[in-house]
Every structure is written in C-alpha cells, then in structure tokens.
Design a protein around this motif. Structure first.
Motif, PDB file in Angstrom:
ATOM      1  N   THR A 146      -0.368  -4.344   0.275  1.00 30.19           N
ATOM      2  CA  THR A 146      -0.984  -4.096  -1.028  1.00 30.19           C
ATOM      3  C   THR A 146      -2.433  -4.564  -1.096  1.00 30.19           C
ATOM      4  O   THR A 146      -3.163  -4.179  -2.010  1.00 30.19           O
ATOM      5  CB  THR A 146      -0.185  -4.808  -2.127  1.00 30.19           C
ATOM      6  OG1 THR A 146      -0.154  -6.219  -1.868  1.00 30.19           O
ATOM      7  CG2 THR A 146       1.244  -4.284  -2.182  1.00 30.19           C
ATOM      8  N   ALA A 147      -2.862  -5.386  -0.147  1.00 33.52           N
ATOM      9  CA  ALA A 147      -4.247  -5.870  -0.147  1.00 33.52           C
ATOM     10  C   ALA A 147      -5.181  -4.766   0.343  1.00 33.52           C
ATOM     11  O   ALA A 147      -4.846  -4.015   1.263  1.00 33.52           O
ATOM     12  CB  ALA A 147      -4.378  -7.099   0.737  1.00 33.52           C
ATOM     13  N   GLY A 148      -6.342  -4.681  -0.250  1.00 37.47           N
ATOM     14  CA  GLY A 148      -7.278  -3.623   0.092  1.00 37.47           C
ATOM     15  C   GLY A 148      -7.697  -3.624   1.539  1.00 37.47           C
ATOM     16  O   GLY A 148      -7.926  -2.559   2.129  1.00 37.47           O
ATOM     17  N   ARG A 149      -7.816  -4.776   2.155  1.00 41.01           N
ATOM     18  CA  ARG A 149      -8.242  -4.831   3.556  1.00 41.01           C
ATOM     19  C   ARG A 149      -7.090  -5.094   4.517  1.00 41.01           C
ATOM     20  O   ARG A 149      -7.305  -5.379   5.696  1.00 41.01           O
ATOM     21  CB  ARG A 149      -9.340  -5.881   3.742  1.00 41.01           C
ATOM     22  CG  ARG A 149      -9.033  -7.257   3.170  1.00 41.01           C
ATOM     23  CD  ARG A 149     -10.243  -8.156   3.303  1.00 41.01           C
ATOM     24  NE  ARG A 149      -9.979  -9.513   2.816  1.00 41.01           N
ATOM     25  CZ  ARG A 149     -10.840 -10.517   2.904  1.00 41.01           C
ATOM     26  NH1 ARG A 149     -12.019 -10.307   3.450  1.00 41.01           N
ATOM     27  NH2 ARG A 149     -10.541 -11.719   2.452  1.00 41.01           N
ATOM     28  N   GLY A 150      -5.859  -5.024   3.999  1.00 40.73           N
ATOM     29  CA  GLY A 150      -4.690  -5.158   4.848  1.00 40.73           C
ATOM     30  C   GLY A 150      -4.190  -6.570   5.041  1.00 40.73           C
ATOM     31  O   GLY A 150      -3.175  -6.788   5.712  1.00 40.73           O
ATOM     32  N   TYR A 151      -4.864  -7.541   4.473  1.00 39.81           N
ATOM     33  CA  TYR A 151      -4.466  -8.939   4.589  1.00 39.81           C
ATOM     34  C   TYR A 151      -5.095  -9.742   3.455  1.00 39.81           C
ATOM     35  O   TYR A 151      -6.024  -9.276   2.784  1.00 39.81           O
ATOM     36  CB  TYR A 151      -4.921  -9.523   5.931  1.00 39.81           C
ATOM     37  CG  TYR A 151      -6.431  -9.691   6.045  1.00 39.81           C
ATOM     38  CD1 TYR A 151      -7.058 -10.866   5.627  1.00 39.81           C
ATOM     39  CD2 TYR A 151      -7.233  -8.672   6.539  1.00 39.81           C
ATOM     40  CE1 TYR A 151      -8.432 -11.006   5.706  1.00 39.81           C
ATOM     41  CE2 TYR A 151      -8.601  -8.800   6.622  1.00 39.81           C
ATOM     42  CZ  TYR A 151      -9.202  -9.980   6.206  1.00 39.81           C
ATOM     43  OH  TYR A 151     -10.571 -10.112   6.273  1.00 39.81           O
TER      44      TYR A 151
END
Length: 330
Positions: free
Chosen positions: A147-152
């Motif tokens: 769910t995080a925009g940058r994947g982490y």
C-alpha cells in the motif's frame, strides 16, 4: 558570512583512517515525526532545541547541503549520491522479498579509548549504503508494503539533538533530519526501538503460519566491528519470541545490489582511487627502515586530506576533507 558559518562549512566532521573513500565514510524524546507533517510545524516544535545552543543547532553529524553547499548538492544526501538513488536502492532491496517482510539495519557503535575519548567512527557498510546516515547507535526498519507509494515504509531510530552532549561528542543530525534529509517516513528516538521491536515481533508471530514473511537482518559483528547495542537487544527479543526460523541474512542481498554500479558510484570510485593513489605515492616516498606503522598512517592520511583541499584564484580555500570516510566502497 559569519565566522561561525565559515567554520561549519569547513569543519571536518569525521576522522579518516588509512583507507580512503569519498561520500560513500532539547530533547524532544517523545516526538514521533511523520513525513506528512508540515515542515513548518516541525521547525516550531524543534525551535527550543535550536535556540539553546546557536552553534550545535546549525550543524549536522555529517556534511549536508545546508552546512557544506560546495560539497553536497541540494539533491544529494551524501557527496555524489542523490536522495533518489538511496531510495532506488531500498526499492530494489525489497522488490523480491516475500510480502510483509521486514529489514532491520543496525549502525555501528562508538568505541572508546577511555570513558571520554573515542576512536574514529566507521559506519556499518550496509547501513550507510541504504540510508547515507553516518552516526552511531541508530536503527532503520524497512517494511515491505503493497500500500506504500514506494513499495516500503522506513522508520529510523536515532539520537535526538542534545546541545549539551553535542558540545563534547560532536553534532548530531537529529530526528527531524532523518525525515527531511534522509527519506524516512517516520523517525523516533533510539530509546524507543526496543518497545517498537516487541510490537514488530508480535505481529510476525501472529502471521508467521499464514505467509512467508521474514526478518532480514545481520545480528553478528561485521569484520570484527560490533553493531549498536540495540542489535544485541533485538537478538535477545527474537530468542524470547522463538522467531529464529524467520531470520534471514541481509548482507548477501545488499552485496547483490552492489554488483552493478551506477554512474554516480563509478565517478566516486574513480575519485577515491585517484586520491588514494596520491596517498600511497607519498607513503612509498617516505617509507624507510625504522618508521613505525602509526607514522606511515599519518603520512598517508595527511597526503589524502591535503588532496581534498584546493585554493581558488581569489584566495578562497575549499576544504573537502569532510568527505573522507574509512574503507567504504559503494
């Protein structure tokens, strides 16, 4: 420019050792700083710390664009390496990890010669490669998130600004800088890591039978250099919670990332090689029977430090020796 500002710009914030490389070596302890919080609000919260000591408040624990604009560009976290490149490294790291996996990075600890005299600090190589942070007693937790925009998401646990201690121990980056300069989503005082770790292992216990989530961490010494004391506490926490089966080595994954160099890394390696060659040239010229190893080390360090100092036609001096860092290859 005030004499204080000139001193801050020219200060060599980290000592070097015989191997040289470049760019590649109050007290609001209850504040949790999230990336979404307005920076103006953060500044007002931390203004008390800044006003208590006008010297240490203007400094960071390492060269930054604010203190050394001639060395670090606005887009860079460390000399030659942009904030976007550090973020790309972290994205590549978590890309192939199982969903819900967590990376826990521990900085090196400070070694003391006596109770109030410390050795030159050398940061844990992987910690520096993934964060650019060059202070002891710090922890970075990177959690893979769909769910995080940058994947982490990344939470950093660091020492807060403390003017009284900084007078004697040197400047600190502080909690706010972990978010604004180094790209953390959230930053907390390092004293809160153990409580956070207990919650983290609790979440993993709840779901370890349902997915392949792992903890990627290196909990042993790196080439004889011990990691922060929080590493010892985290190892004990994992034993108590019987989560040893979920631990995976982190260093092999980071080493894979470093096989292919970026153009910025290649440029830094060439510069480090050129300056190191100058140092070894001076070393061979001065070497003779009877000289001690410590004397030869001083010759090497002086030569490489002076190679980082240049004088312009107008007489101004640019001191780049703050970029020297021991035994680091990107």
């Amino acid at each position: 420019m005030t004499s204080l500002a000139r001193a801050a710009r020219s200060a060599s914030l980290r000592p070097s050792t015989c191997k040289l490389s470049l760019g590649l070596a109050p007290r609001f302890r209850g504040i949790h700083v999230a990336a979404s919080v307005r920076r103006s609000f953060l500044s007002s919260l931390l203004q008390t710390a800044k006003s208590n000591n006008p010297i240490t408040s203007q400094w960071y624990g390492q060269p930054t664009h604010e203190t050394h604009p001639e060395l670090v560009s606005p887009a860079e976290v460390t000399h030659g390496i942009a904030k976007s490149e550090y973020e790309a490294r972290r994205q590549k790291l978590v890309r192939d990890m199982p969903a819900g996996s967590t990376v826990v990075l521990f900085s090196s600890r400070m070694y003391f010669v006596s109770p109030h005299v410390f050795h030159g600090f050398r940061q844990d190589t992987d910690f520096f490669y993934l964060t650019g942070w060059n202070e002891p007693d710090s922890v970075a937790v990177i959690e893979k998130s769909a769910t995080a925009g940058r994947g982490y998401t990344m939470v950093m646990f660091v020492n807060p600004k403390d003017p009284k201690k900084e007078v004697w121990e040197g400047p600190r980056n502080g909690i706010e800088a972990a978010v604004s300069l180094f790209g953390a989503d959230e930053a907390r005082p390092v004293a809160e890591f153990r409580r956070y770790a207990a919650k983290l292992t609790g979440r993993l216990q709840d779901r370890k039978s349902r997915d392949g989530a792992c903890i990627f961490a290196d909990l042993d010494a790196e080439h004889g250099l011990l990691r922060s004391k929080e590493c010892d506490a985290f190892r004990d926490q994992l034993k108590r919670d019987n989560l040893g089966s979920l631990i995976r080595r982190l260093s092999p994954l980071v080493q894979q990332l470093r096989l292919i160099k970026s153009s910025a890394e290649i440029q830094l390696m060439r510069e480090a090689g050129r300056i190191s060659a100058l140092g070894f040239g001076q070393l061979m010229q001065r070497c003779r029977p009877g000289l001690s190893e410590s004397t030869l080390q001083a010759v090497f360090e002086h030569a490489t430090q002076m190679a980082l100092v240049s004088q312009h036609e107008d007489g101004s001096v640019v001191d780049r020796s703050a970029l020297s860092r021991p035994a680091y290859v990107p």
